[in-house]
Design an enzyme around this catalytic site. Structure first.
Site, PDB file in Angstrom:
ATOM      1  N   SER A  57      57.140  87.726  29.491  1.00 51.12           N
ATOM      2  CA  SER A  57      57.952  87.718  28.274  1.00 51.12           C
ATOM      3  C   SER A  57      59.207  86.900  28.475  1.00 51.12           C
ATOM      4  CB  SER A  57      58.416  89.130  27.932  1.00 51.12           C
ATOM      5  OG  SER A  57      57.396  90.050  28.049  1.00 51.12           O
ATOM      6  N   HIS A 103      51.990  83.593  25.987  1.00 52.49           N
ATOM      7  CA  HIS A 103      52.718  84.820  25.675  1.00 52.49           C
ATOM      8  C   HIS A 103      52.151  85.468  24.415  1.00 52.49           C
ATOM      9  CE1 HIS A 103      56.627  87.044  24.582  1.00 52.49           C
ATOM     10  NE2 HIS A 103      55.866  87.783  25.367  1.00 52.49           N
ATOM     11  N   GLU A 110      52.497  82.304  21.926  1.00 56.40           N
ATOM     12  CA  GLU A 110      53.417  81.248  22.354  1.00 56.40           C
ATOM     13  C   GLU A 110      52.773  80.521  23.539  1.00 56.40           C
ATOM     14  OE1 GLU A 110      57.981  82.626  21.408  1.00 56.40           O
ATOM     15  OE2 GLU A 110      57.031  83.611  23.106  1.00 56.40           O
ATOM     16  N   ASN A 159      61.338  86.197  21.816  1.00 50.21           N
ATOM     17  CA  ASN A 159      62.206  87.167  22.499  1.00 50.21           C
ATOM     18  C   ASN A 159      63.661  86.715  22.544  1.00 50.21           C
ATOM     19  OD1 ASN A 159      60.414  89.198  22.932  1.00 50.21           O
ATOM     20  ND2 ASN A 159      59.799  88.508  24.949  1.00 50.21           N
TER      21      ASN A 159
HETATM   22  N1  CAA Z   1      45.848  98.237  19.200  1.00 49.80           N
HETATM   23  C1  CAA Z   1      44.903  97.769  18.387  1.00 49.80           C
HETATM   24  N2  CAA Z   1      44.959  97.812  17.059  1.00 49.80           N
HETATM   25  C2  CAA Z   1      46.031  98.398  16.519  1.00 49.80           C
HETATM   26  C3  CAA Z   1      47.060  98.946  17.303  1.00 49.80           C
HETATM   27  C4  CAA Z   1      46.934  98.841  18.691  1.00 49.80           C
HETATM   28  N3  CAA Z   1      47.875  99.307  19.532  1.00 49.80           N
HETATM   29  N4  CAA Z   1      48.001  99.442  16.483  1.00 49.80           N
HETATM   30  C5  CAA Z   1      47.576  99.237  15.246  1.00 49.80           C
HETATM   31  N5  CAA Z   1      46.393  98.599  15.252  1.00 49.80           N
HETATM   32  C6  CAA Z   1      45.611  98.174  14.118  1.00 49.80           C
HETATM   33  C7  CAA Z   1      45.114  99.375  13.351  1.00 49.80           C
HETATM   34  O1  CAA Z   1      43.875  99.817  13.860  1.00 49.80           O
HETATM   35  C8  CAA Z   1      44.988  98.821  11.945  1.00 49.80           C
HETATM   36  O2  CAA Z   1      43.791  98.077  11.866  1.00 49.80           O
HETATM   37  P1  CAA Z   1      42.982  97.960  10.478  1.00 49.80           P
HETATM   38  O3  CAA Z   1      43.873  97.202   9.540  1.00 49.80           O
HETATM   39  O4  CAA Z   1      41.790  97.213  10.889  1.00 49.80           O
HETATM   40  O5  CAA Z   1      42.725  99.356  10.027  1.00 49.80           O
HETATM   41  C9  CAA Z   1      46.134  97.802  11.845  1.00 49.80           C
HETATM   42  O6  CAA Z   1      46.469  97.470  13.206  1.00 49.80           O
HETATM   43  C10 CAA Z   1      47.342  98.374  11.151  1.00 49.80           C
HETATM   44  O7  CAA Z   1      47.717  99.545  11.853  1.00 49.80           O
HETATM   45  P2  CAA Z   1      48.244 100.863  11.163  1.00 49.80           P
HETATM   46  O8  CAA Z   1      47.750 100.921   9.745  1.00 49.80           O
HETATM   47  O9  CAA Z   1      47.958 102.017  12.047  1.00 49.80           O
HETATM   48  O10 CAA Z   1      49.807 100.752  11.217  1.00 49.80           O
HETATM   49  P3  CAA Z   1      50.765  99.656  10.669  1.00 49.80           P
HETATM   50  O11 CAA Z   1      50.295  99.027   9.397  1.00 49.80           O
HETATM   51  O12 CAA Z   1      52.079 100.305  10.707  1.00 49.80           O
HETATM   52  O13 CAA Z   1      50.719  98.510  11.765  1.00 49.80           O
HETATM   53  C11 CAA Z   1      51.642  97.504  13.669  1.00 49.80           C
HETATM   54  C12 CAA Z   1      50.993  98.758  13.092  1.00 49.80           C
HETATM   55  C13 CAA Z   1      50.668  96.327  13.549  1.00 49.80           C
HETATM   56  C14 CAA Z   1      51.913  97.792  15.120  1.00 49.80           C
HETATM   57  C15 CAA Z   1      52.944  97.200  12.836  1.00 49.80           C
HETATM   58  O14 CAA Z   1      53.753  98.350  12.802  1.00 49.80           O
HETATM   59  C16 CAA Z   1      53.736  96.046  13.387  1.00 49.80           C
HETATM   60  O15 CAA Z   1      53.418  94.896  13.147  1.00 49.80           O
HETATM   61  N6  CAA Z   1      54.817  96.362  14.134  1.00 49.80           N
HETATM   62  C17 CAA Z   1      55.646  95.361  14.771  1.00 49.80           C
HETATM   63  C18 CAA Z   1      55.027  94.957  16.064  1.00 49.80           C
HETATM   64  C19 CAA Z   1      55.800  93.876  16.753  1.00 49.80           C
HETATM   65  O16 CAA Z   1      56.828  93.420  16.317  1.00 49.80           O
HETATM   66  N7  CAA Z   1      55.268  93.465  17.904  1.00 49.80           N
HETATM   67  C20 CAA Z   1      55.918  92.496  18.753  1.00 49.80           C
HETATM   68  C21 CAA Z   1      56.693  93.210  19.792  1.00 49.80           C
HETATM   69  S1  CAA Z   1      57.565  92.068  20.811  1.00 49.80           S
HETATM   70  C22 CAA Z   1      56.464  91.611  21.954  1.00 49.80           C
HETATM   71  O17 CAA Z   1      55.360  92.069  22.062  1.00 49.80           O
HETATM   72  C23 CAA Z   1      56.929  90.542  22.844  1.00 49.80           C
HETATM   73  C24 CAA Z   1      57.504  90.936  24.110  1.00 49.80           C
HETATM   74  O18 CAA Z   1      57.361  90.188  25.049  1.00 49.80           O
HETATM   75  C25 CAA Z   1      58.335  92.131  24.291  1.00 49.80           C
END
Ligand code: CAA
Length: 289
Positions: free
Chosen positions: A114, A135, A147, A185
């Site tokens: 990251s 990434h 990325e 990030n």
């Molecule tokens: N693994 C696999 N699939 C997942 C999952 C997981 N951990 N979490 C959710 N899903 C899937 C669900 O199964 C669902 O699929 P369907 O549409 O096929 O039914 C879909 O994603 C939507 O999930 P939910 O309806 O349960 O919940 P939601 O609509 O709130 O979405 C989320 C969940 C996609 C996590 C959403 O809350 C989101 O986009 N959050 C922000 C995530 C983010 O910003 N990530 C980046 C973090 S920074 C990073 O990763 C970089 C780093 O280096 C630190």
């Protein structure tokens, strides 16, 4: 394909690569971690079948393409090895030295770091021109972005491979330089750290800060929920790397974050962080209290 590490990111990367049709060897440090990671993949595949998104036979085929192992030797014939181990440069360098000695010389290597330098990792291998950063974002199965990070040594062929891989995985790709935090990030981490400082300074409660950003800026998660989701240990490591690289206060770890990490409360993965996840619904904790 080889994926080293089957934790939060590694299991998702292994799953999407197997879903795209590649045979994947996934390596972990011990049986417990390996079983936990493979268990997560199996659960995701099960859910996809239940939702009617995947035929049972396709889910079985995806699972069959994933070979779990504890032994680096099983990576020897991989064409591409992606690492997704802990965010610690020394651990990554030691891992690459070992893997470089085993995997065929024409294979490409990629780090899912990251924030750590891609060039420093490329340098400890005998194939720096075949080394790049890939990434992914959490959850890798869902987040559309990849990325593609080009270090100084990365050859065109390796960078092209990164973009082609992203396309095959159905990801949106962006080219990022080998700076600390890359693009996302660099912007997202200080935002989460600032939300923690806002809470420390009494700007709002944990829930209200999260609700504010969800309802006021249409973010899918509030910044403190997101910090728990990313992992507070990971967030703290990234903050340290960025604070060191940029020397700016906004990248420094707030006291609350340091305290939670010292207490072993890493967020969702340990069941407790800014929220307690032991009940049916997350409940805000009193991290500064
Ligand atoms: N693994 C696999 N699939 C997942 C999952 C997981 N951990 N979490 C959710 N899903 C899937 C669900 O199964 C669902 O699929 P369907 O549409 O096929 O039914 C879909 O994603 C939507 O999930 P939910 O309806 O349960 O919940 P939601 O609509 O709130 O979405 C989320 C969940 C996609 C996590 C959403 O809350 C989101 O986009 N959050 C922000 C995530 C983010 O910003 N990530 C980046 C973090 S920074 C990073 O990763 C970089 C780093 O280096 C630190």
């Amino acid at each position: 394909m080889g994926v080293v590490g089957c934790g939060l990111m590694g299991h998702g990367i292994a799953q999407i690569c197997a879903q795209a049709g590649w045979d994947v060897v996934t390596r972990e440090l011990d049986q417990e971690r390996l079983d936990a990671g493979i268990g997560k993949i199996e659960k995701q595949l099960e859910r996809a079948v239940e939702k009617g998104k995947l035929e049972q036979s396709d889910a079985d085929a995806v699972r069959a393409r994933i070979s779990p192992t504890l032994d680096y030797a099983d990576l020897a014939d991989c064409d591409l090895v992606i690492e997704a181990i802990t965010e610690d440069l020394e651990a990554k360098l030691a891992m690459w030295r070992e893997v470089d000695a085993i995997v065929k010389p024409e294979a490409f290597f990629a780090t899912n770091t990251s924030s750590l330098p891609v060039a420093a990792q490329a340098d400890v291998t005998g194939r720096p021109e075949r080394f790049l950063g890939l990434h992914f974002f959490n959850p890798a199965q869902v987040m559309p972005l990849l990325e593609v990070v080009r270090a100084q040594q990365t050859a065109d062929e390796a960078a092209d491979l990164g973009f082609a891989l992203g396309e095959k995985l159905g990801k949106t790709t962006v080219a990022a330089g080998d700076n600390r935090g890359f693009i996302v990030n660099r912007l997202l981490v200080p935002y989460m750290l600032d939300a923690i400082r806002a809470h420390e300074q009494g700007v709002g409660s944990i829930e209200d800060i999260d609700t504010g950003m969800k309802a006021g800026a249409s973010h899918p998660m509030g910044p403190l929920t997101l910090a728990d989701f990313v992992g507070l240990d990971t967030l703290a490591s990234i903050a340290d790397v960025m604070a060191d690289a940029y020397g700016e206060e906004r990248f420094a770890q707030p006291d609350t974050l340091r305290g939670l990490v010292e207490a072993g409360d890493y967020g969702r993965k340990t069941g407790r962080g800014f929220y307690d996840y032991s009940g049916e619904k997350p409940v805000a904790t009193d991290p500064a209290g």
